[in-house]
Scaffold this motif. Sequence first.
Motif: not given
Lengths: 124, 111
Positions: A35, A47, A50, A59, A107, A109, B93, B98-100
């Motif tokens: 990331h 953020w 990644w 993404h 993931l 996270h 998440s 998919v994203l953060e």
Amino acid sequence: QVQLEQSGAEVKMPGASVTVSCKGFRYTFTAYYMHWVRQAPGQGLEWMGWINPTSGDTHYTQKFQGWVTMTRDTSISTAYLELNNLKSDDTAVYYCARDRGTINWGLSHGLEFWGQGTTVTVSS
Amino acid sequence: QSALTQPASVSGSPGQSITISCTGTTSDVGAYDYVSWYQQHPGKAPKLMIYEVTHRPPGVSDRFSGSKSGNTASLTISGLQAEDEADYYCSSSTSGNVLEVFGTGTEVSVL
């Protein structure tokens, strides 16, 4: 111990581009998601996106789509973050961070290992 | 994606317990068990303290614990120590896992 080593500080003019690198040590580089996170002076964490080092899939959060590119070179275990058309509010510390999750399992996270950060200053 | 909401500051005396909240929506905190917490001392990189809501990475003190109810996650620090004074960020998440997205951050002070 896993280590991420980032490139040195950069000073750029508005409108320029910059590339920050992040080299992984003591783990299988292609096995874990990487990331990128940034932190403007005195501000919180943001953020960015990644990269899957195995496939190169990326993404990005919407804010960074179109002007940020994440790539990797698996032969030297290094991830790259390219920022284009820099503005003064892109001045920040940029971090790479390795996910706990593996490519095989997905993931997590949870960003368990972080680089030391690279300061990018955009100023005329 | 909007940042998750955290209190700007929380304080406590040594030995006390404090709790930091992290409020999101049904699209992030409420949707996935992928909430993490980070500790950041000034000038340092963040450190992962909790992942997947309740799990501690190796080496993190058991004084740190995480939980979640609905759209709000929480980090509890028990037996507060001077070294716990730092900024804390939650993350979750989002967008189909998919994203953060990070929280706004909380400054913890030990009185």
